[in-house]
Design a protein around this motif. Structure first.
Motif, short mmCIF file in Angstrom:
data_model
loop_
_atom_site.label_atom_id
_atom_site.label_comp_id
_atom_site.label_asym_id
_atom_site.label_seq_id
_atom_site.Cartn_x
_atom_site.Cartn_y
_atom_site.Cartn_z
N HIS A 296 32.30 -43.22 -3.69
CA HIS A 296 32.68 -44.38 -4.53
C HIS A 296 32.95 -45.56 -3.61
O HIS A 296 34.10 -46.02 -3.49
CB HIS A 296 33.92 -44.06 -5.40
CG HIS A 296 34.98 -43.26 -4.68
ND1 HIS A 296 35.98 -43.85 -3.95
CD2 HIS A 296 35.16 -41.93 -4.58
CE1 HIS A 296 36.77 -42.91 -3.44
NE2 HIS A 296 36.29 -41.73 -3.79
N ASP B 79 32.54 -48.66 -3.78
CA ASP B 79 33.07 -49.92 -4.36
C ASP B 79 34.49 -49.77 -4.89
O ASP B 79 35.06 -50.74 -5.39
CB ASP B 79 32.14 -50.37 -5.50
CG ASP B 79 30.74 -50.69 -5.01
OD1 ASP B 79 30.60 -51.11 -3.86
OD2 ASP B 79 29.79 -50.48 -5.80
N GLU B 80 35.03 -48.58 -4.82
CA GLU B 80 36.39 -48.35 -5.31
C GLU B 80 37.19 -47.56 -4.27
O GLU B 80 36.66 -46.63 -3.64
CB GLU B 80 36.38 -47.55 -6.63
CG GLU B 80 35.72 -48.28 -7.79
CD GLU B 80 35.69 -47.41 -9.05
OE1 GLU B 80 35.42 -47.97 -10.12
OE2 GLU B 80 35.93 -46.19 -8.96
N LYS B 81 38.43 -47.90 -4.09
CA LYS B 81 39.33 -47.19 -3.19
C LYS B 81 40.26 -46.31 -4.02
O LYS B 81 41.10 -46.80 -4.77
CB LYS B 81 40.16 -48.18 -2.34
CG LYS B 81 39.32 -49.04 -1.41
CD LYS B 81 38.57 -48.20 -0.39
CE LYS B 81 37.74 -49.06 0.55
NZ LYS B 81 36.95 -48.23 1.50
N TRP B 82 40.06 -44.99 -3.92
CA TRP B 82 40.85 -44.05 -4.71
C TRP B 82 41.99 -43.50 -3.86
O TRP B 82 41.87 -43.31 -2.64
CB TRP B 82 39.99 -42.87 -5.17
CG TRP B 82 38.89 -43.23 -6.12
CD1 TRP B 82 38.57 -44.46 -6.60
CD2 TRP B 82 37.94 -42.32 -6.67
NE1 TRP B 82 37.49 -44.40 -7.44
CE2 TRP B 82 37.07 -43.09 -7.51
CE3 TRP B 82 37.71 -40.97 -6.57
CZ2 TRP B 82 36.02 -42.53 -8.21
CZ3 TRP B 82 36.67 -40.39 -7.26
CH2 TRP B 82 35.83 -41.16 -8.08
N GLY C 210 43.22 -46.40 -8.72
CA GLY C 210 42.06 -47.15 -8.26
C GLY C 210 40.75 -46.73 -8.89
O GLY C 210 39.71 -47.35 -8.62
N ILE C 211 40.76 -45.71 -9.73
CA ILE C 211 39.52 -45.25 -10.35
C ILE C 211 39.27 -46.02 -11.65
O ILE C 211 40.21 -46.33 -12.39
CB ILE C 211 39.57 -43.73 -10.62
CG1 ILE C 211 38.19 -43.21 -11.04
CG2 ILE C 211 40.62 -43.38 -11.65
CD1 ILE C 211 38.10 -41.69 -11.12
N ALA C 212 38.01 -46.34 -11.91
CA ALA C 212 37.66 -47.07 -13.14
C ALA C 212 37.85 -46.15 -14.35
O ALA C 212 37.77 -44.91 -14.23
CB ALA C 212 36.21 -47.54 -13.07
#
Length: 517
Positions: free
Chosen positions: A77, A79-82, A152-154
């Motif tokens: 992922h 584009d996302e920081k989890w 941070g997850i969509a």
């Protein structure tokens, strides 16, 4: 620490003793899954993750491993920081079993195994199952985390469910080859000796969802037939064997209901009150029974889902008499010494064509290839846009025979002396063909036909052949009785004869300028 299976069994026994069916709680129509690997969790893992979600209130159906969440190489992922929330605990799951075919020296996963099984005939099914050995490794453990434990997850995007419909249910029944009958009574059941599912009429159910749920439960039992998954269905009501079969069928149908977007209601629990306490007793006596029942339930689920898919229809000399509806045509097919004999009927059950497709013993032809074979311009089948479905062989022949009888009954002789003219055809240029009999046809323009119609009753200026076909078709369909049709059919001529003396001179004048061809 107690193993997950022990926790789940304890919770299930506790729920059953309190009159609840625990595997009907917390279902989403989307299976628990890992969108990164594409894994859908099945069997015990599916029930376990559903149970955990219900206990913790998770609505998100996504699950991930620690490495996928941390994403040290920034590939899952980017584009996302989890980040895992503080205090999050991983949920233990086991990898799915696989099947090793010793003859083929080939491994099948669960879905591949049942897809292969569904494509085989009865003898091949038994041979394939005997060749395969289930590989189940309880040491193959993973720990996963629900998406709601991740910062941070969509948000989860909804996954469209392929809902249950009457067409899909009919496909399941047809592909399984099980007999189905609605009877005016209050019980639903599966009869192994006749391989038959029986339910009350559909209109007696509170709604379509309950009707589908009931059918899925009985079809789950039917998967145990020797020609399908071959389970032991010999247990009598009240016995442990009977309780276990009800257990596996109920969990299997619960899986299916979730997959097909159906919801449980209180009536489903009420229908199973007789089994609930017995299930609790059985699980207390042998805790491994739930594991085995869940494995069987997953097999049921995979098998029925595979049966819900449209399969290409194959025709062979070994099949029984069958029939197809192709658009507005009806086709009967029966095996002969040299291959398949077929007869094509139009929408009014008149014979259009017939013939033979030569096939050797054991050879088959797909329904699509068969339709391409019988296609002619006269039949006007659009192979880019046609619908073919199984039909009732006996029903088609019965209607065709009735139509032949009606053809003989309603034959009419027209001649000039009777002045029994009728419009038989309307040409593309607007001209109208007026027939007296085979050797006397008159052609009139629209204006001429209009003048003629002033002197001959309107009821007679019509395309009688089409009119008669409609009436006869109505008899076949039961929309009109033969006596009603007789009365309707007689009216045009009786009207002509009644007015013939006063209108004869004008009719003669009109016919004089009609152009005979």
């Amino acid at each position: 620490m107690a193993l997950k299976k022990d926790i789940l069994i304890d919770k299930y026994i506790e729920a059953l003793e309190s009159g609840e069916i625990p595997w009907e709680k917390g279902w989403n129509t989307t299976r628990p899954h890992n969108p990164i690997t594409g894994t859908e969790y099945n069997g015990f893992n599916r029930l376990w993750l559903t149970f955990i979600s219900h206990e913790k209130g998770y609505k998100d159906t996504r699950w991930f491993t620690f490495n996928e969440i941390a994403d040290f190489k920034n590939k899952y992922h980017p584009d996302e920081k989890w980040k895992l929330k503080k205090g999050s605990e991983g949920v233990e799951i086991s990898k799915k079993p696989s099947y090793y075919n010793e003859v083929e020296d080939k491994y099948y996963n669960s879905r591949q195994y049942y897809k292969k099984l569904a494509s085989l005939d009865d003898g091949e099914k038994e041979q394939f199952k005997n060749e395969c050995k289930m590989i189940w490794n309880n040491k193959d453990i993973l720990y996963i985390y629900n998406a709601e434990e991740i910062d941070g997850i969509a948000p989860e995007q909804g996954i469209e469910v392929d809902p249950m419909t009457m067409d899909k249910m009919n496909t399941i029944i047809e592909n399984m080859g099980v007999e189905y009958e609605e009877q005016v009574q209050d019980k639903s059941y599966y009869v192994q000796s006749f391989d038959k599912v029986v339910t009350p009429p559909k209109e007696r159910f509170k709604d379509e969802s309950l009707y589908f749920a009931t059918l899925l439960h009985e079809l789950s039992h039917a998967t145990g037939h020797a020609s399908r998954l071959n389970r032991d269905l010999s247990g009598e009501f009240g016995s442990e064997k009977y309780a276990i079969e009800e257990l596996r069928a109920d969990i299997g149908s619960a899986f299916l209901m979730a997959d097909f977007g159906l919801e449980f209601d209180e009536s489903h629990v009420n229908n199973h009150l007789a089994y609930i306490q017995n299930w609790a007793k059985v699980l207390k006596n042998d805790r491994t029974i739930l594991q085995e029942a869940i494995k069987d339930a997953e097999m049921i689920n995979d098998y029925v889902v595979e049966m819900s898919k449209q399969r290409e229809m194959m025709l062979s000399k070994e099949m029984e008499n069958t029939a197809l509806d192709i658009n507005n045509m009806h086709v009967t097919i029966n095996p002969g010494f040299e291959g398949l004999n077929y007869t094509v009927f139009d929408s009014n059950y008149h014979i259009m064509d017939g013939g033979l497709i030569e096939l050797n013993d054991g050879q088959s032809i797909s329904a699509k290839s068969f339709i391409e074979f019988i296609n002619t311009k006269a039949m006007n089948i659009d192979l880019n846009d046609y619908k073919a479905a199984r039909s009732d062989y006996e029903d088609i022949f019965e209607k065709a025979n009735r139509m032949c009888t009606l053809d003989d009954r309603y034959k009419r002789t027209f001649n000039v002396d009777q002045m029994g003219y009728f419009v038989s055809e309307i040409l593309e240029n607007g001209e109208i063909v007026l027939d007296a009999h085979e050797d006397h046809r008159m052609f009139f323009s629209k204006e001429e036909a209009s003048q003629l119609s002033k002197n001959i009753p309107m009821s007679h200026i019509t395309d009688n052949r089409e009119f008669v076909e409609i009436l006869k078709s109505n008899i076949i369909k039961g929309l009109q009785s033969e006596s009603e049709v007789n009365e309707i059919y007689k009216k045009p001529d009786s009207a002509i004869f009644k007015n013939i003396s006063s209108a004869k001179q004008q009719i003669d004048n009109t016919l004089n300028y009609g152009r005979g061809r």
